[in-house]
Every structure is written in C-alpha cells, then in structure tokens.
Design a protein around this motif. Sequence first.
Motif, short mmCIF file in Angstrom:
data_model
loop_
_atom_site.label_atom_id
_atom_site.label_comp_id
_atom_site.label_asym_id
_atom_site.label_seq_id
_atom_site.Cartn_x
_atom_site.Cartn_y
_atom_site.Cartn_z
N UNK A 281 79.17 63.79 37.71
CA UNK A 281 78.64 63.41 36.40
C UNK A 281 79.36 64.18 35.30
N UNK A 282 79.22 63.68 34.12
CA UNK A 282 79.73 64.32 32.91
C UNK A 282 78.93 63.76 31.74
N UNK A 283 78.72 64.59 30.74
CA UNK A 283 78.07 64.11 29.52
C UNK A 283 79.06 64.19 28.37
N UNK A 284 79.18 63.12 27.61
CA UNK A 284 80.02 63.09 26.41
C UNK A 284 79.10 62.91 25.22
N UNK A 285 79.18 63.82 24.27
CA UNK A 285 78.32 63.81 23.08
C UNK A 285 79.18 63.58 21.84
N UNK A 286 78.69 62.70 20.97
CA UNK A 286 79.42 62.37 19.75
C UNK A 286 78.69 62.94 18.53
N UNK A 287 79.32 63.89 17.84
CA UNK A 287 78.71 64.42 16.62
C UNK A 287 78.73 63.39 15.49
N UNK A 288 77.84 63.57 14.54
CA UNK A 288 77.74 62.73 13.34
C UNK A 288 77.30 61.30 13.65
N UNK A 289 76.96 61.00 14.89
CA UNK A 289 76.62 59.63 15.26
C UNK A 289 75.14 59.50 15.59
N UNK A 290 74.62 58.27 15.39
CA UNK A 290 73.27 57.94 15.74
C UNK A 290 73.23 56.83 16.77
N UNK A 291 72.13 56.09 16.77
CA UNK A 291 71.91 55.09 17.81
C UNK A 291 72.88 53.92 17.71
N UNK A 292 73.50 53.73 16.55
CA UNK A 292 74.41 52.61 16.35
C UNK A 292 75.86 52.97 16.66
N UNK A 293 76.08 54.01 17.43
CA UNK A 293 77.44 54.47 17.75
C UNK A 293 78.35 53.34 18.18
N UNK A 294 77.92 52.52 19.13
CA UNK A 294 78.81 51.50 19.70
C UNK A 294 79.08 50.36 18.73
N UNK A 295 78.21 50.20 17.72
CA UNK A 295 78.34 49.06 16.81
C UNK A 295 78.94 49.43 15.46
N UNK A 296 78.60 50.62 14.96
CA UNK A 296 79.08 50.98 13.63
C UNK A 296 79.38 52.46 13.50
#
Length: 721
Positions: free
Chosen positions: A624-639
């Motif tokens: 396993x691995x976890x990738x975290x995106x700063x400055x992003x919310x629930x709409x990461x994949x869309x916007x």
Amino acid sequence: MHTVDPADYHDIVQVADPQLSPDGERVAFVRKGPKDDESYEATIYVVPLGGDEPTQFTVSEGVDSQPRWSPDGSHLAFVSTRGADDDRPQLWLLPTDGGEARQITSVVGGVSGLAWSPDGSRVLFTQASTADDREEGRDFAVESDYEPETPDPRVIDRLVYRAHQRYADGRRNHVYTLEVESALEQGTVTEGDNDALERLTDGDADHTGATWGDDETVYYARKLGEEPDDSIESEILAHDLETGEVEQVTETIGWATMLAATTDGRVAYPWIPKDGFTLRQTELKVYDRTAETETTVTESIDRTLGHEGGVEWGPDEETLYFSTPDEGASALWSAPGDGSEAPTTVYGEGVTLEGFSVGDDAIAYAQSEWDHPGDVFASTRGGNEVTRLTRVNADYLEDRAVAQPEELRYESDQGPVQGWLLTPPDFDPEETYPLVVEIHGGPHARWTTSGTMWHEFQSLAAAGYVVFWSNPRGSTGYGEAHAAAIERDWGDVTLTDVLAGVDLACERAYVDADEQYVTGGSFGGFMTAWTVGHTDRFRAAVSQRGVYDFTSFYGSTDAFKLVEGDYGVTPWEDPEHLWEHSPVAHVPDVTTPTLLIHADQDYRTPANTAELFYLGLKKHGVDTRMVRYPREGHELSRSGEPAHVVDRLERIVRWFDGYSDFTDASPALERGPNEGLTAGQEGDASEGGSDTNESGGDSNEGGDENGDDDAPVENNEDTRA
C-alpha cells in the motif's frame, strides 16, 4: 493518430452555464481551461444561433463565471476574480454593444447567484460574511487588498463548521440587491458606504436559492429548527422590497436551494419526503400564493430532480423546465406549472447536460457526449432541430483516437443493471487486454458515457485497459426503488451488481480474466476498499477520497445526514452495524495491493478515515501507499489544480501497470516516488504545483481553489459522498 493521455488535461476545454440572450439570437457561455499547473482561466464567450464562430466577450484574466443578460440585452453581468489578490469573485457589468467591462462591487464575501430583476433595474446576489463583517460594513465594500484574519485559535460552536475546502469561521450566506444605475454612476466602491447595495437578510443562518418574482419581490430559503445545520426542513420566504416585510410562503424538506418564481406569485421548489430522505427522490413542487395551493409537478415520473441547470420557468411563466438523471444520460423535461399534465421529455438521448437556458423560441444546452468532452448546442423549444453551436475542442480531437463505449444491459440478483465497456483505441479482438473496473461516487449518483469522467475513461483505455463502469443499485436515473435498494447496506448490494457486470465482461474473449483492477472515488473509494476486503479477484486497487469508517466519517464530514438517512442510525444507536459495514472492519481479509489517494482539505470525506484504513493495511502487510494532495478538496479529480489532476491519473495507471503481466513496469513501491510521472520529469514534485505528499511526509496546508474561498459552508445542498 494520438491517443488520449493524462497530460492532455491541460489541452481540454470545458464549457458551462449557457445563457440565451433576450432576443434569442445569441448564447453566452463560460469557456474554461487550465492556465498552468496550478490554476485555470475562464472567460465568457458569445455564440450566435445562426452558425457563426463564437467570440470572446471578456478578457483572459482570472476566472469569469455566471454570465447573465439584462432583460433588455444592453448589459451582461458576470462575476470575476480578475484583479483580486485573494480571488474573491466580484460583480462586473459589460455593455453588449461595445465598451469595457466595469467592476461594480468590492465586497468581503465575494459574489455568487446573480439574477436580474424583471425590469432590469436591480441585480440580486449572495455573499458569505461574518457578523463583524456586516457590522463594520465590509459586506458593502473593502479595499481590494483586504485580507481577513485567520482565527488563532479557531473556536468552533457550529455543528457543520467546515465544507468546500475551508472552515466557516462565522460566515453565513446572505442576500443582497444592487441598484444598477446608481452603481454605474458611483463606480467601484472600495471603502465606506455603498449606496447602491442593500442587504435583505441578516442573522446566524444561511439564506439560499435567492430569486426574483416580480420587480419588488425576492424569494429565498432559510433552514428551520433550533440547530439549522442539523435540519433538513426549510422555509421559503417572500421579501417585499417596497415594504421590507418578509412572509413565509411555504415549508419544504431537503436541499432547498433551487427556487424559481413567476411575477404573479408562484414558486417552484424541490421537496423530499422526510422518511428515509436520502433514499427518496427529489420532487418538484409549485406553491401558488394567490390560490394557496400546492402542486407536485413531477408526481407522475419515477425520476429524481437533477441539479444540472436548476429549474426554470419558460417565458410564458406557465411551463417549467427541469432536468433529471435518466438511466445513463440526462433528460430535460417540461411540465405545466399547475400540474394539469404529466411532464414530457424535451431533450436527451445519450447526452450529459451541464446546464440549459430557455428562450422564446429556443433552448440552449451545455452538454457532453461519448465523442467530445463538452460543447454548446441549441434546439427549438420542443427539442427538435438540434444545432451544435461550438466545437471548442476541435483542434485537440482532430488527431486523437477516441474509442466509443459499448452499452451492456445485464441482470443482477435483483434486476436489470446498465453498464458500459470501453476498449483501447487500437483494439484488436484477437488480442487480450487487462480490465479496469470503475465504481462511481454518490452513492446516489450515476455515470454516463461522457461528463467529468470522459478524460479518465479514455486515458485508461489508451493505456491498454478495457474499462468497465456501471450504475448498480443505489444509482439515480432508474427510479426510486433502484436508488433505495442499498438501504443499510452500501457494500454487498452494490458489489453484487458490479461483479455481475464484471463477470459478463470477462466472458469476452479479449478480456483477460486473470488481470482485473478496480478503482473509484468517494463512495467509489468506499466500494473499492469494500471490494478488496471481500474478494481477491483483483490484482491491484486504487481507492480515492473514500469513506472507510462510518463512525469517524460521521463525526468529521459535512454530510453526516447521509449516514442517518441511508443507514437510519447514528454511531451511538447501532455502532456494531456501522462497524461491520465499514471497510476498515475487513482489513484483515485484504490481500490486494491498494493505493490510497486523498486530498488534505477534503471536508466531505475527510482524510482521517483514509489514515485508519492505510494504517490497517500497513499493519497487515498489504502492499500500500498513500498519496496526499495539498490545497485540494473533494473535487480534486474534477477541478483540482491541473498538475494534480494529471498526477492522480498517472499514478492510477502506474499502480496498475506495476502488477500487470502486460507491461514491463516494476511495482510503484519499487520505484522512486515520481518515477515515470510528469512530476518526475519536471524535477522536484514540490515545484510547479505538483506537490503530492507520499505517506510519511508532512501535509502542506495551502490556499483555496479557484476563488471558492468565500462560498458559504452549508450542509443543505448535496449529501453525496
């Protein structure tokens, strides 16, 4: 020809919010695309119905949105972040016969929800502000460089205190009117009083769905109950601008944000039965203030009211127009406002609607289809003689191989299910291919062959995978019974329907049944984690922004009502049931290599449950691995930031490739954190906006996205995970 690639996201244009001009000859719309790795550029374009090319109407600076024609067509109002240091959107006015756009407001909360009064003398809008903002007049005017202080410490008294990537910090949504002539005379006000503005609401409650009736009447909704954040009941109010009197028109249940009113006192609004409200369909009702009668316009159709384009009265104020999910597509309906006839379908047939606008003789649409990610179309009022007005991605699509999905209709244990298969663009039926299974979010949502997933599906197919997706029980667009079938059981019911479709796909000779992969986001992330805890048939999985533990989710999300509605309990009433139906309870049964993707400022499905699932996988020896995106919310994949959107999709492909016999790629855990990714080609991932955090790294807190900093915190608009 070139195939669709994750990095192509930078080249794809989106269209939204079409608005017909009063004379019915032109359509204004928003044209949006990535500006760089970190931001977007959105401008207003206008296209004639006669077939000429669209023309750019606003300058390319910042993010423009919400174009709204004045009733006489002389001005176009819009909101924009141009010139703002903090990305607070402000109201601008542009003469349509030529001339420069003028900034009209400089308010602390930003501007949203534009609407012209019928006579064109006023513009209605909303903004989010604190009690101190209102007391000090900052909701009327501030200097352009004004920056609100971040509370330190942050003292929380509200039940729902964060959403949309930010904390509320005392802000509530309130309604304002602006006198256009006075505003144009005095210009942008940056300090002191703004004589053109009037605030209609105040207090510690959010006001939503503001719209005009006649020139002196504004309607809006306000939550009922001692604790508004814990309520699904709202009152719809009529505000008389001449007298200042506020009258309750009616009450409703659900997410009362889409209001539409006539000049003679009829108000259309959404309503959901209170019993099992998250499992029930949203109906469209009309209240007639003169006759004091209530009519359910959608009573005869087994479809739920959609959010695409809202609700709109036709020019005659006798006919209502609204959209619904309709199986794996969208449908636009019309119905008499008095309920004298059943709704009839105006438009649909395999399209995904992103908005519509009704004129005297035509209807304009923003829509996507399997072969393009979105354009503006128009038809007659009856839905006939459809004309495509734009081809905003023509240059991009000209040399791209785009595969056409194949529809699958199949039977699960409890009835029919609709799904699709997408093969690689260079597909050879004599060859075999690995299979990627995509599971949608919601859970009460639905997928189509286009929409926001167009780029992702095509990219996965171009990477050499057959892609399968479906609308299992729980999905909208197939009637209330289909959507409600997952009551108290998200996991097993959905998994039964998904795997029935996967089994059908694996009967195809070109699908390698030994090479199956699964991914999904939000509820799809929940289902991905649930799947790997209940079957080992998948070689690898990528779970994105999921819900992994219902108790932790309930205490940290702005959508806790989803648990109460779908499961009928709180964690204190039946903790054992919620635990057994949480993916973390089944971690000891997981053997599938699972990548977790999450956003640091996701307050819909907060990262705490992902952290628990990740820890469990590590403790049980799962890759396993976890990738975290700063400055992003629930709409990461869309916007999300464009570089993050690309990086997320590249990591999904890399994770699957690492466990596939069809590639020579090593597992991602054996490679550098950014090896083989766009971020790796550009050097340090912390540069250029691609600042992903691998597990074990610090979570970077950052700014807010695309001017959404001042959107109100509400839990009454959408409870989907």
